[in-house]
Design a protein around this motif. Structure first.
Motif, short mmCIF file in Angstrom:
data_model
loop_
_atom_site.label_atom_id
_atom_site.label_comp_id
_atom_site.label_asym_id
_atom_site.label_seq_id
_atom_site.Cartn_x
_atom_site.Cartn_y
_atom_site.Cartn_z
N PRO A 100 5.04 5.55 -3.37
CA PRO A 100 5.02 5.32 -1.92
C PRO A 100 5.02 6.65 -1.19
O PRO A 100 5.57 7.62 -1.70
CB PRO A 100 6.32 4.56 -1.67
N CYS A 101 4.47 6.66 0.00
CA CYS A 101 4.44 7.93 0.75
C CYS A 101 5.36 7.86 1.97
O CYS A 101 5.49 8.84 2.70
CB CYS A 101 3.03 8.30 1.16
N HIS A 102 5.98 6.69 2.21
CA HIS A 102 6.76 6.54 3.44
C HIS A 102 7.66 5.32 3.29
O HIS A 102 7.27 4.36 2.61
CB HIS A 102 5.79 6.35 4.61
N GLY A 142 5.68 3.03 6.03
CA GLY A 142 4.22 3.12 6.16
C GLY A 142 3.93 4.09 7.30
O GLY A 142 4.34 3.85 8.43
N PRO A 143 3.19 5.16 7.01
CA PRO A 143 2.89 6.13 8.06
C PRO A 143 1.86 5.58 9.05
O PRO A 143 1.18 4.60 8.75
CB PRO A 143 2.32 7.31 7.28
N ALA A 144 1.75 6.22 10.20
CA ALA A 144 0.76 5.78 11.20
C ALA A 144 -0.66 5.96 10.67
O ALA A 144 -1.53 5.13 10.89
CB ALA A 144 0.95 6.56 12.49
N THR A 145 -0.87 7.05 9.97
CA THR A 145 -2.18 7.28 9.32
C THR A 145 -1.93 7.83 7.92
O THR A 145 -0.85 8.36 7.64
CB THR A 145 -3.02 8.32 10.10
N CYS A 146 -2.92 7.70 7.06
CA CYS A 146 -2.76 8.18 5.68
C CYS A 146 -2.68 9.70 5.69
O CYS A 146 -3.62 10.37 6.15
CB CYS A 146 -3.93 7.72 4.84
N PRO A 147 -1.59 10.28 5.17
CA PRO A 147 -1.49 11.74 5.16
C PRO A 147 -2.58 12.40 4.33
O PRO A 147 -2.92 13.56 4.56
CB PRO A 147 -0.10 12.03 4.58
N LEU A 148 -3.17 11.67 3.37
CA LEU A 148 -4.25 12.22 2.55
C LEU A 148 -5.63 11.83 3.07
O LEU A 148 -6.65 12.20 2.50
CB LEU A 148 -4.10 11.76 1.09
N GLU A 149 -5.63 11.02 4.11
CA GLU A 149 -6.85 10.62 4.83
C GLU A 149 -7.77 9.68 4.07
O GLU A 149 -8.79 9.26 4.64
CB GLU A 149 -7.63 11.86 5.34
N HIS A 150 -7.48 9.36 2.80
CA HIS A 150 -8.40 8.45 2.09
C HIS A 150 -7.92 7.00 2.11
O HIS A 150 -8.68 6.09 1.92
CB HIS A 150 -8.66 8.93 0.66
N TRP A 151 -6.63 6.78 2.32
CA TRP A 151 -6.03 5.44 2.40
C TRP A 151 -6.43 4.56 1.23
O TRP A 151 -6.66 3.37 1.37
CB TRP A 151 -6.41 4.80 3.74
N LYS A 152 -6.49 5.17 0.06
CA LYS A 152 -6.93 4.42 -1.13
C LYS A 152 -5.98 3.28 -1.46
O LYS A 152 -6.37 2.27 -2.04
CB LYS A 152 -7.01 5.37 -2.33
N GLY A 187 0.84 -1.20 0.00
CA GLY A 187 0.00 0.00 0.00
C GLY A 187 0.87 1.25 0.00
O GLY A 187 1.28 1.72 -1.06
N PRO A 188 1.17 1.79 1.20
CA PRO A 188 1.98 3.01 1.24
C PRO A 188 3.44 2.78 0.86
O PRO A 188 4.18 3.73 0.60
CB PRO A 188 1.87 3.45 2.71
N THR A 189 3.88 1.51 0.84
CA THR A 189 5.23 1.19 0.38
C THR A 189 5.10 0.52 -0.99
O THR A 189 4.02 0.13 -1.39
CB THR A 189 5.92 0.23 1.36
S1 SF4 Z 1 -3.24 6.42 0.08
FE1 SF4 Z 1 -2.39 7.50 1.85
S2 SF4 Z 1 -1.17 5.95 2.95
FE2 SF4 Z 1 -1.56 5.21 0.87
S3 SF4 Z 1 0.22 5.81 -0.34
FE3 SF4 Z 1 -1.34 7.38 -0.60
S4 SF4 Z 1 -0.86 8.90 0.96
FE4 SF4 Z 1 0.22 7.03 1.56
#
Ligand code: SF4
Length: 340
Positions: free
Chosen positions: A303-305, A308-318, A276-278
């Motif tokens: 990837p955003c992290h 993997g961040p603790a919560t989705c920085p965009l809040e949708h966690w798509k 997901g985030p990775t």
């Molecule tokens: S949906 Fe959120 S947690 Fe997933 S990669 Fe995008 S920003 Fe990161």
């Protein structure tokens, strides 16, 4: 630690290999033929602080007393300043690590961090002496060696759930230390796998730490609500190497980007890895011979992290929410078919 094992195999061809490990990861190396000894460094427990580090450094010096000083080399797989300081205080004269690591100021030799390579290859390259030697000629395979007791523990757990030897098993590993790496559709997956004719004959087993028990219960409740056989809940019931022993009996595993993925690589189990985030490009993908890695490649925020961040920085966690169950079922059927 699992991804370090190809490096350990390489170093064992040169001389005795002792590993400094945390109490959590040290058991993974039990019985590993490349390892002479494991020195436990409980940096957050009894060996906390300077005194604990000095005690551990003394233990290292004592253990390495039979190795000529000129032949002592510390390979800094874990690149922290603390690890580098420990090796320096222990008096290890050569300290090799990545040029990008936090502890690099204390290294005597640095090796490039090959960002485009799998992390097992990056770690393996710490033992390379020149540039041409930094890429292995054949794919690397991590290895673990569960003992007969580990295999017996896995067998006992399965037998207590009514599994007879030779039964087909499908392992789900729905946990991860990082919340955003936990794909949320394992309950629906357990139902779909049991309804799909390609995978329906396999008994489902859920593995993970005790902390994953709540997710395992969600998976079981979904199966129960659908009137299907309950999965076997092995969360918190097996040691790491017993979990590896259980994986060795499985037809396939579905796992997030977390430890079970690497246990499966070490046991050569067909793997479906969910990212997901990775992403795979970060270098922590499956190394089992039959594996598929799934993720929403078109999602621009991935990837955003690094972890993997603790919560989705965009809040949708798509990245995880929108990874469909049907794709995962198809991938499981694929890896099982190819591995047969
Ligand atoms: S949906 Fe959120 S947690 Fe997933 S990669 Fe995008 S920003 Fe990161």
């Amino acid at each position: 630690m699992v991804l370090t094992t190809p490096l350990l195999d390489r170093l064992a061809q040169r001389g005795p290999v002792d590993v400094v490990a945390t109490p959590q990861s040290a058991p993974l190396l039990a019985g590993h033929p490349a390892v002479r000894d494991v020195i436990v460094y409980d940096k957050r427990g009894i060996a906390r602080g300077w005194r604990g580090m000095l005690r551990t450094a003394r233990a290292i010096r004592f253990r390495e007393a039979d190795v000529p000083r000129g032949a002592q080399v510390a390979y800094m797989a874990q690149g922290s300043l603390r690890s580098a300081t420990l090796a320096a205080v222990a008096g290890v004269p050569s300290r090799v690590g990545f040029a990008t690591s936090a502890g690099r100021a204390l290294y005597t030799n640095t090796v490039p961090y090959q960002a485009d390579q799998h992390h097992a290859t990056r770690l393996w390259s710490l033992a390379s002496t020149d540039e041409e030697d930094r890429r292995p000629l054949a794919p690397l395979h991590p290895r673990l060696f569960p003992s007969s007791n580990d295999h017996a523990a896995a067998a006992a757990l399965l037998s207590s759930a009514g599994v007879v030897p030779g039964s087909s098993l499908l392992v789900l590993a729905p946990g991860s230390v990082w919340a955003t790496k936990r794909w949320p559709h394992y309950p629906a997956l357990a139902v779909a796998l049991q309804r799909d004719p390609r995978t329906a004959n396999a008994r489902i087993v859920i593995v993970g730490a005790a902390a994953d028990g709540a997710i395992a219960r969600d998976v079981s409740e979904a199966a129960q609500a659908a009137g299907l056989p309950l999965p076997i809940d092995a969360t918190g019931r097996l040691s790491l190497l017993s979990s590896a022993a259980l994986l060795a009996r499985a037809g396939a595993i579905v796992t997030n980007d977390s430890l079970p993925l690497h246990l499966a690589s070490a046991m050569g189990i067909p793997t479906v890895a969910l990212f997901g985030p990775t992403t795979l490009a970060l270098g922590f993908g499956p190394l089992a011979p039959h594996a598929e890695s799934l993720g929403l490649d078109a999602l621009p925020c991935r990837p955003c992290h690094a972890h993997g961040p603790a919560t989705c920085p965009l809040e949708h966690w798509k990245c995880m929410r929108e990874l469909p169950v049907a794709r995962v079922v198809d991938a499981v059927a694929d890896v099982m078919r190819v591995a047969r």
